[in-house]
Design an enzyme around this catalytic site. Structure first.
Site, mmCIF file in Angstrom:
data_model
loop_
_atom_site.group_PDB
_atom_site.id
_atom_site.type_symbol
_atom_site.label_atom_id
_atom_site.label_comp_id
_atom_site.label_asym_id
_atom_site.label_seq_id
_atom_site.Cartn_x
_atom_site.Cartn_y
_atom_site.Cartn_z
ATOM 1 N N ARG A 91 0.881 -1.179 0.000
ATOM 2 C CA ARG A 91 0.000 0.000 0.000
ATOM 3 C C ARG A 91 0.912 1.220 0.000
ATOM 4 O O ARG A 91 1.536 1.538 1.012
ATOM 5 C CB ARG A 91 -0.922 -0.009 1.216
ATOM 6 C CG ARG A 91 -1.992 1.098 1.221
ATOM 7 C CD ARG A 91 -2.965 0.842 2.356
ATOM 8 N NE ARG A 91 -3.900 1.923 2.566
ATOM 9 C CZ ARG A 91 -5.088 2.025 1.973
ATOM 10 N NH1 ARG A 91 -5.463 1.101 1.103
ATOM 11 N NH2 ARG A 91 -5.888 3.033 2.241
ATOM 12 N N HIS A 110 -6.349 1.449 -7.690
ATOM 13 C CA HIS A 110 -6.745 0.662 -6.520
ATOM 14 C C HIS A 110 -7.487 -0.583 -7.033
ATOM 15 O O HIS A 110 -8.710 -0.710 -6.916
ATOM 16 C CB HIS A 110 -7.662 1.502 -5.624
ATOM 17 C CG HIS A 110 -7.802 1.001 -4.222
ATOM 18 N ND1 HIS A 110 -7.316 -0.227 -3.816
ATOM 19 C CD2 HIS A 110 -8.391 1.559 -3.118
ATOM 20 C CE1 HIS A 110 -7.588 -0.393 -2.527
ATOM 21 N NE2 HIS A 110 -8.251 0.665 -2.087
ATOM 22 N N GLN A 141 -9.958 -2.802 -4.838
ATOM 23 C CA GLN A 141 -11.234 -2.145 -4.580
ATOM 24 C C GLN A 141 -12.163 -2.318 -5.778
ATOM 25 O O GLN A 141 -13.352 -2.608 -5.626
ATOM 26 C CB GLN A 141 -11.023 -0.655 -4.301
ATOM 27 C CG GLN A 141 -12.315 0.117 -4.050
ATOM 28 C CD GLN A 141 -13.035 -0.354 -2.815
ATOM 29 O OE1 GLN A 141 -12.476 -0.367 -1.720
ATOM 30 N NE2 GLN A 141 -14.293 -0.768 -2.957
ATOM 31 N N ASP A 174 -16.305 8.841 -3.915
ATOM 32 C CA ASP A 174 -15.181 8.638 -3.002
ATOM 33 C C ASP A 174 -14.889 9.985 -2.356
ATOM 34 O O ASP A 174 -15.441 11.019 -2.749
ATOM 35 C CB ASP A 174 -13.971 8.105 -3.781
ATOM 36 C CG ASP A 174 -12.831 7.633 -2.883
ATOM 37 O OD1 ASP A 174 -13.016 7.582 -1.654
ATOM 38 O OD2 ASP A 174 -11.750 7.331 -3.416
ATOM 39 N N CYS A 231 -16.289 3.584 -1.556
ATOM 40 C CA CYS A 231 -15.240 2.663 -1.110
ATOM 41 C C CYS A 231 -14.843 2.877 0.349
ATOM 42 O O CYS A 231 -14.098 2.062 0.898
ATOM 43 C CB CYS A 231 -14.022 2.768 -2.028
ATOM 44 S SG CYS A 231 -13.318 4.419 -2.143
ATOM 45 N N ARG A 246 -14.496 -6.657 -0.006
ATOM 46 C CA ARG A 246 -13.040 -6.531 -0.066
ATOM 47 C C ARG A 246 -12.390 -7.834 0.396
ATOM 48 O O ARG A 246 -11.388 -8.280 -0.166
ATOM 49 C CB ARG A 246 -12.556 -5.363 0.810
ATOM 50 C CG ARG A 246 -12.829 -3.978 0.256
ATOM 51 C CD ARG A 246 -12.029 -3.688 -1.025
ATOM 52 N NE ARG A 246 -10.596 -3.827 -0.824
ATOM 53 C CZ ARG A 246 -9.811 -2.884 -0.298
ATOM 54 N NH1 ARG A 246 -10.327 -1.729 0.083
ATOM 55 N NH2 ARG A 246 -8.510 -3.078 -0.170
#
Length: 305
Positions: A101, A128, A131, A223, A263, A291
């Protein structure tokens, strides 16, 4: 087949539909799918804090029979006397996969290039992918199909938006990236996704008009307005993005059975109203749960013998 990474959605473009179906299958079989990754260790490298990414990957590898090793990059030697190349090669001798990450996709790409075990993006400033996989799982669960469906992403054309462009294009789903002119998604990704969509019979559209974009939408997605690394203030963000807020007015323009996605973490009252995120249209917590099942599908596919 040699070592594979999931750094961009297109790294596994041909397997994306199978990953979606595998995630749904593993969800249904939770607790009854054996230990396919028994004896495997996943190194989880974090530059940026996380709730969903850390927990879902840790639980995913554990439930598949493996082990998670948490690594705080700020306490590692990578970038502090050791090169990314050397870190990648050393970790590859210890573990069976690396989840990273990162703040900078260039670091992600370099780690993926030099590691000899699979590298999975847990997010960087360009994409991402995990996601987006969870999102596709959620959409298929709710609607059963993708063709003829329309997803509208509202707000900042960020890493999540970039990965959704690829994911929708691959699955044959229409998508509108509805963002201010100064905060559109990555131009190269937008172009590439358009080409993929054309080949799959769907459309990718860029828009600045939420009222027009949301007409007949099956999915409204948003988001946070302030993405990682942004220097924009809350006041500036509100001024720039206010018309892109998912609220009752935009929801009424979409289809009656439209679902709302985010998300997380959500800033209620900014990119989405509290009423909408708590409404029957909201699937954000199903999406968050998925997820876990998306991570399982990726880990199983990339790390199994």
């Amino acid at each position: 087949m040699g070592k594979r990474n999931l750094i961009s959605v297109v790294d596994m473009k041909d397997e994306w539909p199978a990953l979606v179906d595998l995630g749904i299958k593993l969800k249904k079989e939770r607790g009854h799918h054996g230990d396919p990754l028994k004896g495997k260790t996943l190194a989880m490298m974090f530059e940026k804090p996380s709730t969903r990414t850390r927990t879902s990957f840790d639980v995913a590898i554990t439930e598949l029979g493996g082990h998670a090793l948490y690594l705080d990059v700020s306490k590692m030697q990578m970038g502090h006397g050791e090169t990314v190349e050397d870190t990648a090669r050393v970790l590859s001798r210890f573990v069976h996969g690396i989840m990273y990450r990162a703040f900078d996709y260039k670091m992600m790409d370099k780690l993926g290039e030099w590691a000899t075990v699979p590298v999975i993006s847990g997010l960087d400033n360009l994409e991402h992918p995990c996601q987006a996989l969870a999102d596709m799982i959620t959409i298929k669960e709710k609607f059963g199909n993708f063709h003829g469906r329309k997803l509208v992403f509202l707000g900042d054309g960020n890493n999540v938006c970039n990965s959704l462009l690829y994911a929708c294009a691959i699955m044959g789903m229409d998508m509108v990236a509805c963002c201010p002119a100064t905060r559109m998604p990555n131009a190269e990704i937008l172009y590439n996704a358009t080409q993929i969509a054309n080949a799959n019979g769907s459309k990718i559209i860029a828009s600045h008009d939420p009222q027009e974009a949301c007409k007949d939408a099956d999915v409204l997605y948003t988001d946070t307005w302030i993405s990682m690394g942004d220097t924009i203030s809350v006041e500036e963000a509100v001024k720039l993005f206010q018309m892109y807020q998912i609220n009752d007015d935009l929801l009424k323009i979409a289809k009656p059975d439209c679902i709302v996605m985010h998300c997380l973490p959500a800033h209620r009252g900014q990119e989405i109203t509290n009423d909408v995120i708590e409404s029957p249209h909201s699937v954000v917590f199903d999406e968050a749960e998925n997820r876990l099942h998306a991570q399982k599908a990726v880990l199983y596919t990339l790390m199994k013998d």
